[in-house]
Design a protein around this motif. Structure first.
Motif, PDB file in Angstrom:
ATOM      1  N   MET A 264       0.832  -1.201   0.000  1.00  0.00           N
ATOM      2  CA  MET A 264       0.000   0.000   0.000  1.00  0.00           C
ATOM      3  C   MET A 264       0.874   1.261   0.000  1.00  0.00           C
ATOM      4  SD  MET A 264      -3.026  -1.198   2.627  1.00  0.00           S
ATOM      5  CE  MET A 264      -3.945   0.338   2.391  1.00  0.00           C
ATOM      6  N   ALA A 265       2.037   1.182   0.676  1.00  0.00           N
ATOM      7  CA  ALA A 265       2.944   2.328   0.677  1.00  0.00           C
ATOM      8  C   ALA A 265       3.560   2.538  -0.714  1.00  0.00           C
ATOM      9  CB  ALA A 265       4.051   2.129   1.710  1.00  0.00           C
ATOM     10  N   ALA A 266       3.811   1.435  -1.426  1.00  0.00           N
ATOM     11  CA  ALA A 266       4.398   1.516  -2.756  1.00  0.00           C
ATOM     12  C   ALA A 266       3.368   1.812  -3.830  1.00  0.00           C
ATOM     13  CB  ALA A 266       5.134   0.214  -3.081  1.00  0.00           C
ATOM     14  N   HIS A 267       2.088   1.606  -3.541  1.00  0.00           N
ATOM     15  CA  HIS A 267       1.021   1.813  -4.514  1.00  0.00           C
ATOM     16  C   HIS A 267      -0.094   2.629  -3.873  1.00  0.00           C
ATOM     17  CE1 HIS A 267       3.116  -1.923  -5.580  1.00  0.00           C
ATOM     18  NE2 HIS A 267       2.880  -1.597  -6.854  1.00  0.00           N
ATOM     19  N   PRO A 268       0.170   3.861  -3.527  1.00  0.00           N
ATOM     20  CA  PRO A 268      -0.849   4.663  -2.834  1.00  0.00           C
ATOM     21  C   PRO A 268      -2.085   4.870  -3.712  1.00  0.00           C
ATOM     22  CG  PRO A 268       0.984   6.034  -3.583  1.00  0.00           C
ATOM     23  CD  PRO A 268       1.413   4.619  -3.786  1.00  0.00           C
ATOM     24  N   GLY A 269      -3.231   4.763  -3.071  1.00  0.00           N
ATOM     25  CA  GLY A 269      -4.494   5.003  -3.760  1.00  0.00           C
ATOM     26  C   GLY A 269      -5.015   3.822  -4.550  1.00  0.00           C
ATOM     27  N   GLN A 270      -4.281   2.732  -4.623  1.00  0.00           N
ATOM     28  CA  GLN A 270      -4.745   1.566  -5.386  1.00  0.00           C
ATOM     29  C   GLN A 270      -5.436   0.557  -4.467  1.00  0.00           C
ATOM     30  OE1 GLN A 270      -1.931  -0.241  -8.072  1.00  0.00           O
ATOM     31  NE2 GLN A 270      -0.834   1.700  -8.430  1.00  0.00           N
ATOM     32  N   ASP A 271      -6.320  -0.242  -5.092  1.00  0.00           N
ATOM     33  CA  ASP A 271      -7.057  -1.269  -4.346  1.00  0.00           C
ATOM     34  C   ASP A 271      -6.151  -2.480  -4.135  1.00  0.00           C
ATOM     35  OD1 ASP A 271      -8.860  -2.915  -3.168  1.00  0.00           O
ATOM     36  OD2 ASP A 271     -10.034  -3.299  -4.972  1.00  0.00           O
ATOM     37  N   PRO A 272      -5.899  -2.880  -2.902  1.00  0.00           N
ATOM     38  CA  PRO A 272      -5.002  -4.033  -2.664  1.00  0.00           C
ATOM     39  C   PRO A 272      -5.511  -5.315  -3.317  1.00  0.00           C
ATOM     40  CG  PRO A 272      -5.367  -2.804  -0.640  1.00  0.00           C
ATOM     41  CD  PRO A 272      -6.315  -2.239  -1.646  1.00  0.00           C
ATOM     42  N   GLN A 273      -6.814  -5.537  -3.283  1.00  0.00           N
ATOM     43  CA  GLN A 273      -7.354  -6.777  -3.862  1.00  0.00           C
ATOM     44  C   GLN A 273      -7.178  -6.766  -5.368  1.00  0.00           C
ATOM     45  OE1 GLN A 273      -7.597  -8.702  -0.846  1.00  0.00           O
ATOM     46  NE2 GLN A 273      -8.876  -9.667  -2.365  1.00  0.00           N
ATOM     47  N   ALA A 274      -7.513  -5.634  -6.003  1.00  0.00           N
ATOM     48  CA  ALA A 274      -7.377  -5.549  -7.457  1.00  0.00           C
ATOM     49  C   ALA A 274      -5.909  -5.663  -7.867  1.00  0.00           C
ATOM     50  CB  ALA A 274      -7.976  -4.238  -7.970  1.00  0.00           C
ATOM     51  N   GLY A 275      -5.021  -5.136  -7.048  1.00  0.00           N
ATOM     52  CA  GLY A 275      -3.599  -5.191  -7.358  1.00  0.00           C
ATOM     53  C   GLY A 275      -2.922  -6.484  -6.975  1.00  0.00           C
ATOM     54  N   LYS A 276      -3.701  -7.429  -6.389  1.00  0.00           N
ATOM     55  CA  LYS A 276      -3.135  -8.727  -5.958  1.00  0.00           C
ATOM     56  C   LYS A 276      -1.852  -8.504  -5.158  1.00  0.00           C
ATOM     57  CE  LYS A 276      -5.033 -11.493  -9.734  1.00  0.00           C
ATOM     58  NZ  LYS A 276      -4.748 -12.456 -10.816  1.00  0.00           N
ATOM     59  N   TRP A 277      -2.002  -7.802  -4.061  1.00  0.00           N
ATOM     60  CA  TRP A 277      -0.827  -7.432  -3.276  1.00  0.00           C
ATOM     61  C   TRP A 277      -0.052  -8.639  -2.770  1.00  0.00           C
ATOM     62  CZ3 TRP A 277      -0.176  -9.166   1.619  1.00  0.00           C
ATOM     63  CH2 TRP A 277      -1.315  -9.702   2.231  1.00  0.00           C
ATOM     64  N   TRP A 278      -0.755  -9.765  -2.560  1.00  0.00           N
ATOM     65  CA  TRP A 278      -0.074 -10.952  -2.017  1.00  0.00           C
ATOM     66  C   TRP A 278       0.916 -11.565  -3.018  1.00  0.00           C
ATOM     67  CZ3 TRP A 278      -5.238 -10.390  -2.998  1.00  0.00           C
ATOM     68  CH2 TRP A 278      -5.739 -11.001  -4.149  1.00  0.00           C
ATOM     69  N   ALA A 279       0.713 -11.264  -4.320  1.00  0.00           N
ATOM     70  CA  ALA A 279       1.628 -11.799  -5.341  1.00  0.00           C
ATOM     71  C   ALA A 279       2.717 -10.798  -5.712  1.00  0.00           C
ATOM     72  CB  ALA A 279       0.819 -12.187  -6.584  1.00  0.00           C
ATOM     73  N   TRP A 280       2.790  -9.686  -4.988  1.00  0.00           N
ATOM     74  CA  TRP A 280       3.732  -8.618  -5.298  1.00  0.00           C
ATOM     75  C   TRP A 280       5.156  -9.060  -5.025  1.00  0.00           C
ATOM     76  CZ3 TRP A 280       5.517  -4.493  -1.559  1.00  0.00           C
ATOM     77  CH2 TRP A 280       6.279  -3.506  -2.208  1.00  0.00           C
ATOM     78  N   ARG A 281       6.041  -8.775  -5.981  1.00  0.00           N
ATOM     79  CA  ARG A 281       7.462  -9.051  -5.845  1.00  0.00           C
ATOM     80  C   ARG A 281       8.211  -7.721  -5.994  1.00  0.00           C
ATOM     81  NH1 ARG A 281       5.290 -12.843  -4.462  1.00  0.00           N
ATOM     82  NH2 ARG A 281       5.608 -15.051  -5.039  1.00  0.00           N
ATOM     83  N   PRO A 282       8.597  -7.092  -4.897  1.00  0.00           N
ATOM     84  CA  PRO A 282       9.258  -5.775  -4.966  1.00  0.00           C
ATOM     85  C   PRO A 282      10.490  -5.778  -5.847  1.00  0.00           C
ATOM     86  CG  PRO A 282       8.715  -6.370  -2.698  1.00  0.00           C
ATOM     87  CD  PRO A 282       8.472  -7.565  -3.526  1.00  0.00           C
ATOM     88  N   GLU A 283      11.276  -6.867  -5.802  1.00  0.00           N
ATOM     89  CA  GLU A 283      12.511  -6.895  -6.581  1.00  0.00           C
ATOM     90  C   GLU A 283      12.238  -6.872  -8.081  1.00  0.00           C
ATOM     91  OE1 GLU A 283      11.207 -10.983  -5.446  1.00  0.00           O
ATOM     92  OE2 GLU A 283      11.517  -9.036  -4.467  1.00  0.00           O
ATOM     93  N   GLU A 284      11.155  -7.542  -8.531  1.00  0.00           N
ATOM     94  CA  GLU A 284      10.817  -7.543  -9.931  1.00  0.00           C
ATOM     95  C   GLU A 284      10.354  -6.169 -10.373  1.00  0.00           C
ATOM     96  OE1 GLU A 284       7.963 -10.540 -10.619  1.00  0.00           O
ATOM     97  OE2 GLU A 284       9.317 -12.211 -10.083  1.00  0.00           O
TER      98      GLU A 284
END
Length: 289
Positions: A264-284
């Motif tokens: 959420m800090a890296a994607h302010p204003g975006q929906d966590p569910q729509a953005g599939k935050w659990w599959a997020w890979r910061p390094e990629e």
């Protein structure tokens, strides 16, 4: 009913914990996040659903299906236990065999029907007679069950009597054997005196004047101490396992919360569910930039 949704394919332990959390009123969003972070869940989703995560729609479908089944099973078990307790209360409060008393009631209903009968076999009379006949058959089945239980009790009493008779016969045999030994040892006073002492000691034990109190008390104390030691070891093991499970649960929840917060800090204003935050890979994401 067999269910084949995402949550229905999860291991039973996870489904049970999910049902309990739903029962406790936890929020659906947090439950979806918690499920998607579990390694076992990720394995099932990868193998059977092409890695598609569990969403709130899946959870709503589960709440309308599998969760209700779980609640129904719990209610069924509770109702069964209540019926067992009621049956025990009924048996305790009944004077005599229950089926025998039910048979007397049905017989009384037969007498009442015939007493009021006007001699005409009409539909109403036939209907009442049929109902009584069905009740009579059910009572007969119950009566046969009670008789079977009575036969088992009778056999148990007979076995107890046979054992008592056998014990008496053994005592007579032992007495005759000792008498024979005394007769044979008359030429040896020392042996005969030993047998007499044995008779006297055996009599004291039988009359309760002499007991192996110290020996038995020691053995009982040892068994009690060993039992207490094992109970303490088991309780300590359970405590450690419970603490480990709680720490693991808290760590998992902390990781979930921390990872979601980072997204959420890296994607302010975006929906966590729509953005599939659990599959997020910061390094990629960093490499793409």
């Amino acid at each position: 009913m067999t269910r084949n949704g995402k949550i229905a394919r999860l291991p039973k332990a996870i489904r049970d914990e999910l049902n309990q959390r739903l029962e406790d009123g936890q929020l659906g969003v947090r439950l979806v996040d918690w499920l998607n972070m579990l390694p076992e869940v990720q394995t099932v989703l990868t193998e059977q659903f092409d890695g598609r995560a569990i969403n709130e729609v899946n959870l709503s479908e589960w709440k309308a299906g599998g969760y209700l089944d779980w609640q129904a099973r719990r209610e069924m078990l509770a109702d069964t236990q209540e019926l067992i307790e009621e049956a025990q209360d009924l048996k305790a409060g009944t004077n005599g065999p229950l089926a025998e008393q039910l048979g007397a009631i049905v017989a009384g209903r037969y007498a009442q029907l015939l007493n009021r009968w006007n001699g005409v076999v009409d539909e109403a009379f036939t209907k009442q007679l049929k109902g009584l006949r069905m009740l009579c058959q059910d009572v007969a089945v119950l009566r046969r069950g009670e008789l079977a239980v009575g036969d088992q009790a009778l056999r148990a009493e007979r076995l107890a009597l046979d054992k008592k008779q056998f014990d008496n016969a053994m005592r007579c045999t032992e007495a005759k054997a000792l008498e024979y030994c005394l007769d044979e040892s008359k030429e040896f006073p020392e042996v005969a005196d030993t047998f007499r002492q044995g008779f006297a000691l055996l009599k004291e034990y039988k009359e309760g004047k002499k007991k192996n109190g110290d020996y038995l008390a020691k053995k009982q104390a040892e068994r009690a101490a060993e039992w207490e030691r094992r109970n303490k070891e088991f309780a300590e093991q359970q405590r450690l396992e419970d603490e480990a499970r709680e720490r693991e649960r808290q760590e998992q929840q902390a990781k979930i919360d921390a990872r979601k917060a980072r997204w959420m800090a890296a994607h302010p204003g975006q929906d966590p569910q729509a953005g599939k935050w659990w599959a997020w890979r910061p390094e990629e994401e960093t490499r793409q930039e």
